[in-house]
Design a protein around this motif. Structure first.
Motif, PDB file in Angstrom:
ATOM      1  N   PHE A 150       0.818  -1.209   0.000  1.00 32.73           N
ATOM      2  CA  PHE A 150       0.000   0.000   0.000  1.00 32.73           C
ATOM      3  C   PHE A 150       0.856   1.265   0.000  1.00 32.73           C
ATOM      4  O   PHE A 150       0.452   2.291  -0.548  1.00 32.73           O
ATOM      5  CB  PHE A 150      -1.007  -0.029   1.145  1.00 32.73           C
ATOM      6  CG  PHE A 150      -2.156  -0.962   0.859  1.00 32.73           C
ATOM      7  CD1 PHE A 150      -3.191  -0.569   0.035  1.00 32.73           C
ATOM      8  CD2 PHE A 150      -2.180  -2.238   1.385  1.00 32.73           C
ATOM      9  CE1 PHE A 150      -4.236  -1.430  -0.268  1.00 32.73           C
ATOM     10  CE2 PHE A 150      -3.221  -3.109   1.101  1.00 32.73           C
ATOM     11  CZ  PHE A 150      -4.249  -2.707   0.263  1.00 32.73           C
ATOM     12  N   ALA A 151       2.036   1.212   0.590  1.00 33.54           N
ATOM     13  CA  ALA A 151       2.961   2.351   0.514  1.00 33.54           C
ATOM     14  C   ALA A 151       3.395   2.553  -0.940  1.00 33.54           C
ATOM     15  O   ALA A 151       3.475   3.684  -1.427  1.00 33.54           O
ATOM     16  CB  ALA A 151       4.166   2.125   1.413  1.00 33.54           C
ATOM     17  N   TYR A 152       3.669   1.468  -1.639  1.00 29.75           N
ATOM     18  CA  TYR A 152       4.045   1.535  -3.054  1.00 29.75           C
ATOM     19  C   TYR A 152       2.933   2.192  -3.879  1.00 29.75           C
ATOM     20  O   TYR A 152       3.203   2.952  -4.809  1.00 29.75           O
ATOM     21  CB  TYR A 152       4.343   0.134  -3.588  1.00 29.75           C
ATOM     22  CG  TYR A 152       4.627   0.115  -5.068  1.00 29.75           C
ATOM     23  CD1 TYR A 152       5.891   0.441  -5.546  1.00 29.75           C
ATOM     24  CD2 TYR A 152       3.621  -0.212  -5.977  1.00 29.75           C
ATOM     25  CE1 TYR A 152       6.143   0.449  -6.907  1.00 29.75           C
ATOM     26  CE2 TYR A 152       3.874  -0.210  -7.337  1.00 29.75           C
ATOM     27  CZ  TYR A 152       5.136   0.122  -7.802  1.00 29.75           C
ATOM     28  OH  TYR A 152       5.381   0.136  -9.148  1.00 29.75           O
ATOM     29  N   LEU A 153       1.678   1.918  -3.511  1.00 32.10           N
ATOM     30  CA  LEU A 153       0.527   2.497  -4.220  1.00 32.10           C
ATOM     31  C   LEU A 153       0.199   3.906  -3.724  1.00 32.10           C
ATOM     32  O   LEU A 153      -0.807   4.480  -4.110  1.00 32.10           O
ATOM     33  CB  LEU A 153      -0.686   1.572  -4.082  1.00 32.10           C
ATOM     34  CG  LEU A 153      -0.524   0.206  -4.763  1.00 32.10           C
ATOM     35  CD1 LEU A 153      -1.663  -0.728  -4.381  1.00 32.10           C
ATOM     36  CD2 LEU A 153      -0.440   0.368  -6.276  1.00 32.10           C
ATOM     37  N   HIS A 154       1.027   4.462  -2.842  1.00 34.35           N
ATOM     38  CA  HIS A 154       0.918   5.822  -2.300  1.00 34.35           C
ATOM     39  C   HIS A 154      -0.314   6.046  -1.436  1.00 34.35           C
ATOM     40  O   HIS A 154      -0.794   7.172  -1.308  1.00 34.35           O
ATOM     41  CB  HIS A 154       0.980   6.871  -3.422  1.00 34.35           C
ATOM     42  CG  HIS A 154       2.239   6.792  -4.209  1.00 34.35           C
ATOM     43  ND1 HIS A 154       2.237   6.611  -5.569  1.00 34.35           N
ATOM     44  CD2 HIS A 154       3.538   6.823  -3.834  1.00 34.35           C
ATOM     45  CE1 HIS A 154       3.478   6.560  -6.000  1.00 34.35           C
ATOM     46  NE2 HIS A 154       4.298   6.682  -4.961  1.00 34.35           N
ATOM     47  N   ALA A 155      -0.843   4.979  -0.847  1.00 30.08           N
ATOM     48  CA  ALA A 155      -1.951   5.124   0.101  1.00 30.08           C
ATOM     49  C   ALA A 155      -1.393   5.682   1.408  1.00 30.08           C
ATOM     50  O   ALA A 155      -0.208   5.530   1.710  1.00 30.08           O
ATOM     51  CB  ALA A 155      -2.611   3.776   0.349  1.00 30.08           C
ATOM     52  N   ILE A 156      -2.245   6.333   2.171  1.00 31.92           N
ATOM     53  CA  ILE A 156      -1.873   6.782   3.512  1.00 31.92           C
ATOM     54  C   ILE A 156      -2.389   5.713   4.469  1.00 31.92           C
ATOM     55  O   ILE A 156      -3.580   5.645   4.749  1.00 31.92           O
ATOM     56  CB  ILE A 156      -2.480   8.165   3.825  1.00 31.92           C
ATOM     57  CG1 ILE A 156      -1.974   9.195   2.822  1.00 31.92           C
ATOM     58  CG2 ILE A 156      -2.157   8.570   5.255  1.00 31.92           C
ATOM     59  CD1 ILE A 156      -2.665  10.534   2.900  1.00 31.92           C
ATOM     60  N   VAL A 157      -1.490   4.866   4.942  1.00 33.08           N
ATOM     61  CA  VAL A 157      -1.882   3.711   5.741  1.00 33.08           C
ATOM     62  C   VAL A 157      -1.943   4.099   7.216  1.00 33.08           C
ATOM     63  O   VAL A 157      -1.001   4.677   7.757  1.00 33.08           O
ATOM     64  CB  VAL A 157      -0.905   2.537   5.526  1.00 33.08           C
ATOM     65  CG1 VAL A 157      -1.353   1.310   6.308  1.00 33.08           C
ATOM     66  CG2 VAL A 157      -0.804   2.200   4.039  1.00 33.08           C
TER      67      VAL A 157
END
Length: 195
Positions: free
Chosen positions: A130-137
Motif C-alpha cells: 500500500f505504501a508503493y501504491l501511495h496510500a496513507i496507511v
C-alpha cells in the motif's frame, strides 16, 4: 464521506468478512459525519479479475468495484493470510486497479489467519504494497488469529483504535474528486482526430 471495504475471504461466512464488518462499524462510529459504506467481496469477482489479466479489460462488476474504491474517501482492506502473505485474489485485485487510485487515500489494513505467527505479514507484505501504491496507511493494523475471536477484549481494543485512526485520516483528507471515465471508443476517436 464514502468508505469502501475490500474483503478477500473465500468462504461464507468468513472470519475475514467478520473482521471487515467490525472495522467498518468502528470507523463509522468514530466519524463525525454520515458515512456511506460499500463492501467489495472479492470472492464474487475472482473470474472477472482473471479475465482482466488475460484480456486487459474489466467486466462490468469489476469496473463497478474499481469505481467504488476510486471514489471512496477511505479504504479498509482485509485479506486472509496464506503462506505468510496476502491471498493471491487480494493481490490480484490491486494489480488490476489503476496505480493512481490509492494515491493519498486513507487506508486501514487488516488480516485474518489461523495462528498468531502470521501477524507480521501486515508489516512485511501489506504495508509495503500500500505504501508503493501511495496510500496513507493508518498506523494501527489489525490481525485476528483464530484464538483472538475468543479474547474479544483485546481484539475489540485494536479494532476500535484502528477505526478511530482511519476516521481521523478521512476527516482531514480533501474530498475525492469525481472523475469522468472516458469510454475507450471516445479515446480512440480523439486519437484519430489528432493524426
Amino acid at each position: 464521506m464514502k468508505l469502501a471495504a475490500v474483503t478477500a475471504g473465500l468462504t461464507q461466512p468468513s472470519a475475514t468478512r467478520l473482521l471487515t464488518d467490525r472495522l467498518v462499524e468502528a470507523t463509522v462510529r468514530e466519524a463525525d459525519e454520515r458515512v456511506e459504506v460499500q463492501v467489495v467481496e472479492l470472492r464474487d469477482l475472482a473470474t472477472d479479475i482473471a479475465h482482466n489479466f488475460v484480456t486487459g479489460f474489466a467486466g462490468k462488476a469489476l469496473r463497478a468495484a474499481q469505481e467504488t474504491v476510486a471514489s471512496a474517501d477511505g479504504l479498509i482492506a482485509v485479506t486472509p493470510i496464506f503462506t505468510a502473505s496476502y491471498s493471491g485474489l487480494f493481490k490480484s485485485f490491486f494489480d488490476v486497479l489503476d496505480p493512481e487510485t490509492l494515491s493519498g487515500k486513507p487506508t486501514l489494513i487488516a488480516a485474518t489467519g489461523g495462528t498468531p505467527r502470521h501477524s507480521l505479514a501486515l508489516e512485511h507484505a501489506l504495508r509495503p504494497m500500500f505504501a508503493y501504491l501511495h496510500a496513507i496507511v493508518a498506523p494501527t493494523s489489525v490481525y485476528a488469529a483464530a484464538e483472538d475471536w475468543g479474547n474479544d477484549e483485546g481484539l475489540a481494543g485494536r479494532i476500535g483504535r484502528a477505526g478511530a485512526e482511519l476516521a481521523a485520516l478521512m476527516r482531514h483528507r480533501a474530498p475525492a474528486k469525481e472523475e469522468r471515465l472516458v469510454p475507450f471508443a471516445e479515446q480512440l476517436a480523439a486519437l484519430s482526430r489528432e493524426t
